[in-house]
Design a protein around this motif. Sequence first.
Motif, PDB file in Angstrom:
ATOM      1  N   GLN A  16       0.778  -1.243   0.000  1.00 55.11           N
ATOM      2  CA  GLN A  16       0.000   0.000   0.000  1.00 55.11           C
ATOM      3  C   GLN A  16       0.810   1.295   0.000  1.00 55.11           C
ATOM      4  OE1 GLN A  16      -4.335  -0.750   1.774  1.00 55.11           O
ATOM      5  NE2 GLN A  16      -2.792  -1.760   2.990  1.00 55.11           N
ATOM      6  N   LEU A  20      -0.284   3.445  -3.129  1.00 48.78           N
ATOM      7  CA  LEU A  20      -1.017   4.694  -2.850  1.00 48.78           C
ATOM      8  C   LEU A  20      -0.252   5.884  -3.411  1.00 48.78           C
ATOM      9  CD1 LEU A  20      -2.213   4.032   0.818  1.00 48.78           C
ATOM     10  CD2 LEU A  20      -3.622   4.084  -1.234  1.00 48.78           C
ATOM     11  N   LEU A  24      -1.674   8.343  -6.199  1.00 53.15           N
ATOM     12  CA  LEU A  24      -1.673   9.801  -5.979  1.00 53.15           C
ATOM     13  C   LEU A  24      -0.949  10.526  -7.101  1.00 53.15           C
ATOM     14  CD1 LEU A  24      -1.032  10.124  -2.132  1.00 53.15           C
ATOM     15  CD2 LEU A  24      -3.004  11.018  -3.395  1.00 53.15           C
ATOM     16  N   ALA A 147      -4.312   0.410  -8.600  1.00 45.21           N
ATOM     17  CA  ALA A 147      -3.830  -0.433  -7.500  1.00 45.21           C
ATOM     18  C   ALA A 147      -3.008  -1.612  -7.990  1.00 45.21           C
ATOM     19  CB  ALA A 147      -5.011  -0.930  -6.669  1.00 45.21           C
ATOM     20  N   LYS A 157      -5.733  -3.235  -0.871  1.00 44.44           N
ATOM     21  CA  LYS A 157      -5.149  -2.062  -1.536  1.00 44.44           C
ATOM     22  C   LYS A 157      -6.150  -1.410  -2.480  1.00 44.44           C
ATOM     23  CE  LYS A 157      -2.894  -4.706  -5.232  1.00 44.44           C
ATOM     24  NZ  LYS A 157      -1.732  -4.778  -6.131  1.00 44.44           N
ATOM     25  N   THR A 160      -8.096   1.186  -0.336  1.00 42.19           N
ATOM     26  CA  THR A 160      -7.395   2.439  -0.033  1.00 42.19           C
ATOM     27  C   THR A 160      -7.157   3.263  -1.305  1.00 42.19           C
ATOM     28  OG1 THR A 160      -5.356   1.111   0.094  1.00 42.19           O
ATOM     29  CG2 THR A 160      -6.369   1.751   2.179  1.00 42.19           C
ATOM     30  N   CYS A 161      -6.921   2.582  -2.441  1.00 45.07           N
ATOM     31  CA  CYS A 161      -6.754   3.337  -3.687  1.00 45.07           C
ATOM     32  C   CYS A 161      -8.084   3.935  -4.160  1.00 45.07           C
ATOM     33  CB  CYS A 161      -6.137   2.461  -4.784  1.00 45.07           C
ATOM     34  SG  CYS A 161      -4.386   2.118  -4.514  1.00 45.07           S
ATOM     35  N   ILE A 164      -8.363   7.091  -2.347  1.00 44.21           N
ATOM     36  CA  ILE A 164      -7.521   8.158  -2.914  1.00 44.21           C
ATOM     37  C   ILE A 164      -8.255   8.859  -4.072  1.00 44.21           C
ATOM     38  CG2 ILE A 164      -5.438   8.550  -4.345  1.00 44.21           C
ATOM     39  CD1 ILE A 164      -4.695   8.153  -1.397  1.00 44.21           C
ATOM     40  N   PRO A 196       0.636   8.071   2.151  1.00 46.51           N
ATOM     41  CA  PRO A 196       1.437   6.857   1.952  1.00 46.51           C
ATOM     42  C   PRO A 196       2.467   6.639   3.064  1.00 46.51           C
ATOM     43  CG  PRO A 196       1.174   8.006  -0.126  1.00 46.51           C
ATOM     44  CD  PRO A 196       0.605   8.920   0.926  1.00 46.51           C
ATOM     45  N   TRP A 327      -8.512  12.443   6.324  1.00 48.38           N
ATOM     46  CA  TRP A 327      -8.013  11.289   5.564  1.00 48.38           C
ATOM     47  C   TRP A 327      -7.706  10.088   6.456  1.00 48.38           C
ATOM     48  CZ3 TRP A 327      -9.938  13.265   1.651  1.00 48.38           C
ATOM     49  CH2 TRP A 327      -9.595  14.505   1.138  1.00 48.38           C
ATOM     50  N   ILE A 330      -8.145   6.268   5.540  1.00 43.80           N
ATOM     51  CA  ILE A 330      -7.191   5.563   4.668  1.00 43.80           C
ATOM     52  C   ILE A 330      -6.090   4.953   5.536  1.00 43.80           C
ATOM     53  CG2 ILE A 330      -5.814   5.697   2.552  1.00 43.80           C
ATOM     54  CD1 ILE A 330      -7.140   8.379   1.910  1.00 43.80           C
TER      55      ILE A 330
END
Length: 364
Positions: A16, A20, A24, A147, A157, A160-161, A164, A196, A327, A330
């Motif tokens: 991750q 991430l 980003l 991801a 993952k 979390t992506c 984002i 990240p 955030w 995340i």
Amino acid sequence: DKGTHRHFMAKEIHEQPSVLAYALSHYLDPARKAVDLPGPAPDFAAMDRLLLVACGTAYYACHVAKYWFEQIARIPVEIDVASEFRYRNPPIGGRDGAIFVSQSGETADTLAALRYVRDAGGHPIAVVNVAESSIARESDQAFEIKAGPEIGVASTKAFTCQLIVLAALAITAGRQRGTIVAAEEERLVTALARVPAQVADALGAEAHVSELARDLAKARDILFLGRGPMYPLALEGALKLKEISYIHAEGYASGELKHGPIALVDDSVPVICFAPMDPLFDKTVSNMQEVMARGGRVLLASDTDGLAEAADGAWATLSMPACDPVWAPIVYAVPAQLLAYHTAVEKGTDVDQPRNLAKSVTVE
Ligand code: M6R
């Protein structure tokens, strides 16, 4: 290839920080400290309402994003699980926006919900991991979460992506709708760019999590609590734990505890609280104390300040990096994933291929 990891899920959890950062890099312009979408921006200013529709973990990503779009862009958001949305015959207005979130891009219910919106004259937007998937192809516009392939059935993952990309869209919506000024966008983007590294820090709790998992694996039921955007994370933590460890788990909004679920609490029920230092921290702590007063075993995940203030009487603590409360979901996804993973490993279940589940649910 699992590399040095025992399971794909472990590999994907540990990837991750880098994925991430990679995601980003497609959505932020670091020089301008601004969001820079990889494609044309949806017209959020023309929307009266935003629908966020998905299944499972992707739905919980939508649930987190509801807090962001409402707070940052002041746009009313409705979230829905695709299987309910598609059959409810919901009215779709000309000024409704609709975003469909899916790792695989092939989930049957999510695809059907998308077609429903399109047939009603709407302009569906997709947030997907698989660029050539049906959901990506059939939407007006698709944003990729970048991801990389996710093999473990339990989504980590990709979640979390997804967050984002939804964060970048929420900031874009705020800019277009004039609800945030440039300085606020800069602040949000700077904080997002730190995620990240904070996720890498959060992974540092793994050795401790694997010790706690020995106890958690003995539980029959486990509760997860959170407030604000940590509430959907509590739901996600519970889903992750049930699907791979087969332990019954429920996520609740902390404030909802006294409306029923607290009746379940005794010293055999671990209660996991996700409590970053945010404006709701004191409220979460008082809910936690209600649990402790009934003998509940609280596992408190918080940062140094939060633990200093509230760790007294907790059964266990997990030390998280300090992060921007907006955030935080995340970053706190990491302990949610690690708790599920290590509890499942302790129980000896098939972590990457849990019983009865498929990676991509292409039947309704
Ligand atoms: O591919 P999708 O994101 O559309 O899949 C949605 C759900 O089936 C998926 O997130 C499921 O809940 C996961 N197994 C959760 O870890």
